[in-house]
Scaffold this motif. Structure first.
Motif, PDB file in Angstrom:
ATOM      1  N   PRO A  24      49.647  43.734  19.578  1.00  0.00           N
ATOM      2  CA  PRO A  24      50.431  45.140  19.561  1.00  0.00           C
ATOM      3  C   PRO A  24      51.866  44.890  19.686  1.00  0.00           C
ATOM      4  CG  PRO A  24      49.234  44.311  21.489  1.00  0.00           C
ATOM      5  CD  PRO A  24      48.778  43.667  20.547  1.00  0.00           C
ATOM      6  N   GLY A  25      52.537  45.650  19.046  1.00  0.00           N
ATOM      7  CA  GLY A  25      53.925  45.242  18.957  1.00  0.00           C
ATOM      8  C   GLY A  25      54.799  45.234  20.286  1.00  0.00           C
ATOM      9  N   HIS A  26      54.451  46.058  21.156  1.00  0.00           N
ATOM     10  CA  HIS A  26      55.021  45.998  22.463  1.00  0.00           C
ATOM     11  C   HIS A  26      55.104  44.515  23.078  1.00  0.00           C
ATOM     12  CE1 HIS A  26      51.476  47.344  23.747  1.00  0.00           C
ATOM     13  NE2 HIS A  26      51.956  47.183  25.106  1.00  0.00           N
ATOM     14  N   LEU A  27      53.933  43.794  22.925  1.00  0.00           N
ATOM     15  CA  LEU A  27      53.580  42.694  23.414  1.00  0.00           C
ATOM     16  C   LEU A  27      54.169  41.255  22.970  1.00  0.00           C
ATOM     17  CD1 LEU A  27      50.148  43.468  25.289  1.00  0.00           C
ATOM     18  CD2 LEU A  27      52.346  43.425  26.297  1.00  0.00           C
ATOM     19  N   ILE A  28      54.515  41.609  21.544  1.00  0.00           N
ATOM     20  CA  ILE A  28      54.902  40.347  20.931  1.00  0.00           C
ATOM     21  C   ILE A  28      56.442  40.127  20.937  1.00  0.00           C
ATOM     22  CG2 ILE A  28      55.112  39.276  18.538  1.00  0.00           C
ATOM     23  CD1 ILE A  28      52.202  39.541  20.033  1.00  0.00           C
ATOM     24  N   LEU A  29      56.882  38.924  21.411  1.00  0.00           N
ATOM     25  CA  LEU A  29      58.358  38.768  21.551  1.00  0.00           C
ATOM     26  C   LEU A  29      58.829  37.785  20.655  1.00  0.00           C
ATOM     27  CD1 LEU A  29      57.958  37.693  25.472  1.00  0.00           C
ATOM     28  CD2 LEU A  29      58.888  40.001  24.646  1.00  0.00           C
ATOM     29  N   GLY A  30      58.263  37.304  19.862  1.00  0.00           N
ATOM     30  CA  GLY A  30      58.664  36.089  18.798  1.00  0.00           C
ATOM     31  C   GLY A  30      57.866  35.263  18.354  1.00  0.00           C
ATOM     32  N   HIS A  31      58.469  34.097  17.886  1.00  0.00           N
ATOM     33  CA  HIS A  31      57.680  32.908  17.336  1.00  0.00           C
ATOM     34  C   HIS A  31      58.508  31.695  17.726  1.00  0.00           C
ATOM     35  CE1 HIS A  31      55.282  30.358  14.790  1.00  0.00           C
ATOM     36  NE2 HIS A  31      54.394  31.312  14.713  1.00  0.00           N
ATOM     37  N   ALA A  32      57.686  30.843  18.060  1.00  0.00           N
ATOM     38  CA  ALA A  32      57.955  29.367  18.512  1.00  0.00           C
ATOM     39  C   ALA A  32      58.696  28.829  17.600  1.00  0.00           C
ATOM     40  CB  ALA A  32      57.241  28.694  19.157  1.00  0.00           C
TER      41      ALA A  32
END
Length: 358
Positions: free
Chosen positions: A243-251
């Protein structure tokens, strides 16, 4: 580093970061929250190396928590990440299911990884014991303790009255005295457990009514998943459903400073940590059904496209910021004990203090 030192920081936003460096595991535990297997996917090592290399002495998490799947399937990566983190002042823990416990001695590559971390945790429950006997787990712990390493056991039972937990805890105390602290949790309705655990055991944020504010401390530490995706929550559904609001980025592309700021500044995450997902949903005009539950309501927040403006207005109010600071201070003051009693089995909270330095 004692278990309590880790748990004291657990409610503090961005005080730590968890990395699941693989989703692979040779065990087949019926309750596995990540549904791990030896066929599971995993990101190349360079992605995790790159992300940890962005930690700086003046901008770093206090704790780097490594897990899987089975993290010690990649012992060289565990060792390298722990050593790199230590250079800037970050301490590291690793959680293992001890798949290697059938050997008389800990394999050399795994021993080097354990030596490199500041804390070594082991999962033990009725499901793990079907594949890794209790006696072998205890023998491995003896070897690690003999090297002067801080250790802990992460135990799981059905509930506070589970007789299995009483027997297991008694055996741990008889063998190790106060040398091995324990974190005791109840079974959660995640991963493989969904196939057999009753739905009314779905994880919630506490015992309060859905009408009441119920802050979520689980959204405090960013979680890097097995493929490098970074979520705001350790609930495996967040990495599967995204869900969009819980995704912060990518390592592979973002650094620690960026992830930390996104976690701190996101209006939705701030609201979840302040009010909890159910009250947040109501504040923006949603009325979650009774079957959604605490975590289910959170997962659905991204579906409300009208939530942005009213939520932003709410979270930018000076009174909201004052309340937010007070709630975070209360959670920090509660420390490990409050965190365990809320998210673990309260009856056994004192076990986390075993062997705690004066």
């Amino acid at each position: 580093m004692h278990l309590i030192e880790i748990l004291n920081l657990r409610p503090t936003v961005a005080a730590g970061v968890s990395i699941g460096i693989t989703r692979r595991c040779p065990l087949h535990c019926a309750h596995c929250s990540t549904r791990s297997s030896m066929d599971s996917e995993q990101a190349p090592e360079w992605i995790f190396e790159r992300f940890v290399s962005t930690f700086r002495p003046d901008s770093r998490p206090e704790i780097l928590a490594l897990s899987g799947g089975e993290a010690l399937l990649r012992p060289e990566l565990v060792r390298m990440l722990a050593e790199r983190a230590r250079r800037v002042g970050t301490r590291t823990s690793v959680l293992s299911g001890l798949f290697f416990a059938g050997a008389a001695r800990i394999p050399p590559s795994i021993l080097k990884a354990i030596d490199a971390v500041d804390h070594f945790s082991v999962s033990l429950d009725v499901f793990h014991e079907r594949e890794v006997p209790r006696a072998r787990v205890f023998d491995m712990l003896e070897q690690v303790l003999a090297r002067g390493k801080d250790v802990s056991l992460h135990l799981v039972g059905t509930d506070a009255d589970d007789p299995y937990l009483e027997r297991l805890i008694g055996d741990v105390r008889a063998r190790f005295g106060t040398a091995v602290p324990m974190l005791v949790n109840a079974l959660s309705y995640f991963g493989r457990a969904r196939a057999w655990l009753p739905n009314d055991r779905a994880a919630r944020g506490g015992e309060t009514s859905a009408q009441d504010a119920n802050p979520c401390a689980m959204a405090a530490w960013p979680v890097v998943g097995f493929d490098g995706c970074i979520a705001a929550c350790g609930n495996d559904d967040a990495l599967d459903e995204r869900p969009g609001h819980l995704i912060l980025g990518h390592a592979a592309t973002d650094d620690w400073q960026t992830i930390r700021e996104r976690s701190l500044q996101s209006n939705v995450l701030r609201a979840i940590r302040l009010y909890g997902p159910e009250v947040t949903a109501r504040r923006v005009g949603n009325t979650p059904s009774s079957c959604d539950g605490y975590c289910g309501t959170c997962m659905a927040l991204s579906k409300n496209h009208a939530a942005g403006p009213p939520l932003e207005a709410l979270m930018q109010r000076p009174t909201t910021r004052i309340l937010e600071a007070e709630v975070q201070a209360l959670l920090a003051d509660g420390g490990a004990d409050a965190f365990i009693r809320r998210h673990g089995i309260a009856r056994y909270a004192e076990l986390a203090h075993l062997g705690e330095p004066a």
